[in-house]
Design a protein around this motif. Sequence first.
Motif, short mmCIF file in Angstrom:
data_model
loop_
_atom_site.label_atom_id
_atom_site.label_comp_id
_atom_site.label_asym_id
_atom_site.label_seq_id
_atom_site.Cartn_x
_atom_site.Cartn_y
_atom_site.Cartn_z
N LEU A 186 1.54 -7.31 10.51
CA LEU A 186 2.41 -6.77 9.47
C LEU A 186 2.18 -7.47 8.13
O LEU A 186 2.34 -6.86 7.06
N ALA A 187 1.76 -8.72 8.18
CA ALA A 187 1.49 -9.46 6.94
C ALA A 187 0.35 -8.84 6.14
O ALA A 187 0.20 -9.11 4.95
N ASN A 188 -0.43 -7.99 6.78
CA ASN A 188 -1.58 -7.38 6.11
C ASN A 188 -1.35 -5.92 5.73
O ASN A 188 -2.29 -5.21 5.36
N VAL A 189 -0.12 -5.46 5.84
CA VAL A 189 0.26 -4.11 5.41
C VAL A 189 1.30 -4.26 4.31
O VAL A 189 2.33 -4.90 4.51
N GLY A 190 1.02 -3.68 3.15
CA GLY A 190 1.94 -3.83 2.01
C GLY A 190 2.43 -2.50 1.50
O GLY A 190 2.56 -1.52 2.25
N ASN A 191 2.72 -2.45 0.18
CA ASN A 191 3.27 -1.24 -0.44
C ASN A 191 2.19 -0.25 -0.86
O ASN A 191 2.50 0.86 -1.28
N GLU A 192 0.93 -0.67 -0.79
CA GLU A 192 -0.17 0.24 -1.07
C GLU A 192 -0.83 0.62 0.25
O GLU A 192 -0.85 -0.15 1.20
N ALA A 193 -1.36 1.85 0.31
CA ALA A 193 -1.98 2.32 1.55
C ALA A 193 -3.12 1.40 1.97
O ALA A 193 -4.04 1.15 1.18
N THR A 194 -3.05 0.90 3.19
CA THR A 194 -4.07 0.01 3.71
C THR A 194 -4.76 0.68 4.90
O THR A 194 -4.10 1.00 5.90
N PRO A 195 -6.07 0.92 4.84
CA PRO A 195 -6.77 1.56 5.95
C PRO A 195 -6.74 0.69 7.20
O PRO A 195 -6.64 -0.54 7.13
N VAL A 196 -6.87 1.33 8.34
CA VAL A 196 -6.82 0.62 9.63
C VAL A 196 -7.92 -0.42 9.71
O VAL A 196 -7.68 -1.55 10.18
N ASP A 197 -9.14 -0.08 9.27
CA ASP A 197 -10.23 -1.04 9.39
C ASP A 197 -10.01 -2.27 8.51
O ASP A 197 -10.39 -3.39 8.87
N VAL A 198 -9.33 -2.08 7.38
CA VAL A 198 -9.02 -3.23 6.52
C VAL A 198 -7.97 -4.11 7.19
O VAL A 198 -8.07 -5.35 7.15
N VAL A 199 -6.97 -3.49 7.81
CA VAL A 199 -5.96 -4.27 8.54
C VAL A 199 -6.63 -5.08 9.65
O VAL A 199 -6.32 -6.26 9.86
N VAL A 207 0.40 7.25 5.79
CA VAL A 207 0.27 8.03 4.55
C VAL A 207 -1.22 8.29 4.33
O VAL A 207 -2.06 7.67 4.99
N PRO A 208 -1.56 9.21 3.44
CA PRO A 208 -2.98 9.40 3.14
C PRO A 208 -3.64 8.09 2.73
O PRO A 208 -3.16 7.39 1.84
N GLY A 209 -4.69 7.70 3.41
CA GLY A 209 -5.40 6.46 3.07
C GLY A 209 -5.06 5.28 3.95
O GLY A 209 -5.66 4.21 3.80
N GLY A 210 -4.11 5.46 4.88
CA GLY A 210 -3.79 4.33 5.76
C GLY A 210 -2.31 4.21 6.07
O GLY A 210 -1.64 5.20 6.33
N TYR A 211 -1.79 2.97 6.00
CA TYR A 211 -0.40 2.69 6.34
C TYR A 211 0.26 1.89 5.21
O TYR A 211 -0.39 1.10 4.53
N VAL A 212 1.58 2.11 5.04
CA VAL A 212 2.38 1.32 4.10
C VAL A 212 3.61 0.81 4.84
O VAL A 212 4.04 1.40 5.84
N ARG A 213 4.17 -0.26 4.33
CA ARG A 213 5.44 -0.72 4.87
C ARG A 213 6.57 0.17 4.38
O ARG A 213 6.56 0.64 3.26
N THR A 214 7.57 0.41 5.21
CA THR A 214 8.79 1.05 4.78
C THR A 214 9.73 -0.01 4.24
O THR A 214 9.45 -1.22 4.32
N ARG A 215 10.88 0.43 3.71
CA ARG A 215 11.85 -0.56 3.23
C ARG A 215 12.37 -1.43 4.38
O ARG A 215 12.72 -2.58 4.18
N ARG A 216 12.41 -0.87 5.59
CA ARG A 216 12.87 -1.68 6.72
C ARG A 216 11.91 -2.81 7.02
O ARG A 216 12.27 -3.85 7.53
N GLY A 217 10.62 -2.59 6.70
CA GLY A 217 9.61 -3.62 6.96
C GLY A 217 9.56 -4.66 5.89
O GLY A 217 8.73 -5.55 5.94
#
Length: 364
Positions: free
Chosen positions: A314-327, A354-364
Amino acid sequence: MSSLTDWLILASTPQLGGYRIGRLLDRTSPSVLRGLSGREQAELGLTERQRQHIASPPQNRIERCLAWHQQPNQQIIALDSPLYPALLKEIPSPPPLLFVRGEPRWLHEPQLAMVGSRAASIDGLEAAYEFAAAMVAAEYVVTSGLALGVDGRAHYGALKNGGATVAVLGSGLDKVYPAKHRDLAASIVEQGALVSEFWPDEPPRPQNFPRRNRVISGLSVGVLVVEAEEKSGSLITARYALEQGRDVFAIPGAIHNPMSKGCHALIKNGAKLVESPVDIFEDVGVLTECAKSSQLAHNVPHPENEKLPFPALLANVGNEATPVDVVAERSGLPVHEVMMQLLELELQGVVAAVPGGYVRTRRG
């Protein structure tokens, strides 16, 4: 704190708009105002007709409103109530009263507004649905005006994807407009709230809708415009949003499409060009935190900051879309393990695809 009757008398005073009510409230309260002498009321700028109204208010109309307030799932929220939304209270001339049908706690959750053309194209309607789905996945409430076209599609997108939505009406809540959206309005009551500054029996009038638009933007941390002509009412909402210090976002379109002209004009004048929901989430952080602080201050139920699983990933997923391979690269985990953990986090509402990968929600 003034009684609801005091507020109803003040709000129904003839020729006393939001600006003048605000000026009065800087000097007195509705309950104190009723107790002042005619001379003292005149010194505050009230006309003879207004003073007579306060001395002899329309009791039948006020009693009907109080009875409406007592019905299940309905309430009237006055400007001095702790239930009044904090962001809306900060705008110029906030409505002295809000009539609410549904769950008022959604008014304290961070909201993103979506507005646009009543005659939207298929692409516009699809964009409204998809953006609404992404907004509720990121735990924002979707707010709009219940109109045909983009508004209705935004509400529907929020509901169908398990989120909450708020509809702000340009009529009283007993006069839902347009009639075609009465079933949609009923669904919103079950999974959000209907809101109006107009008394329950107020019919839709043309002059009501610009006032409605300022409430849509005032409740929200940002406003997204999806398809709008050059003189669209959506641009009024955008103008109010700018005056209120809210972020404005616009989706571009084909240069020869008249439904794109309004969005292009907004972008030329400083609105942020949006291609994906992530473009919005990156910009609304400050006001989102303000809304969350208000939620806490008013003891509004919300998810607790429980200990979250998979902290290394989770420390590697932020508010910008992060692709799975980057995570995977950042966390040092194999891709299949990253996919499994991301799925678990998504099911718990901690991250959103989201398009381009994953983002954190406000819960995260």
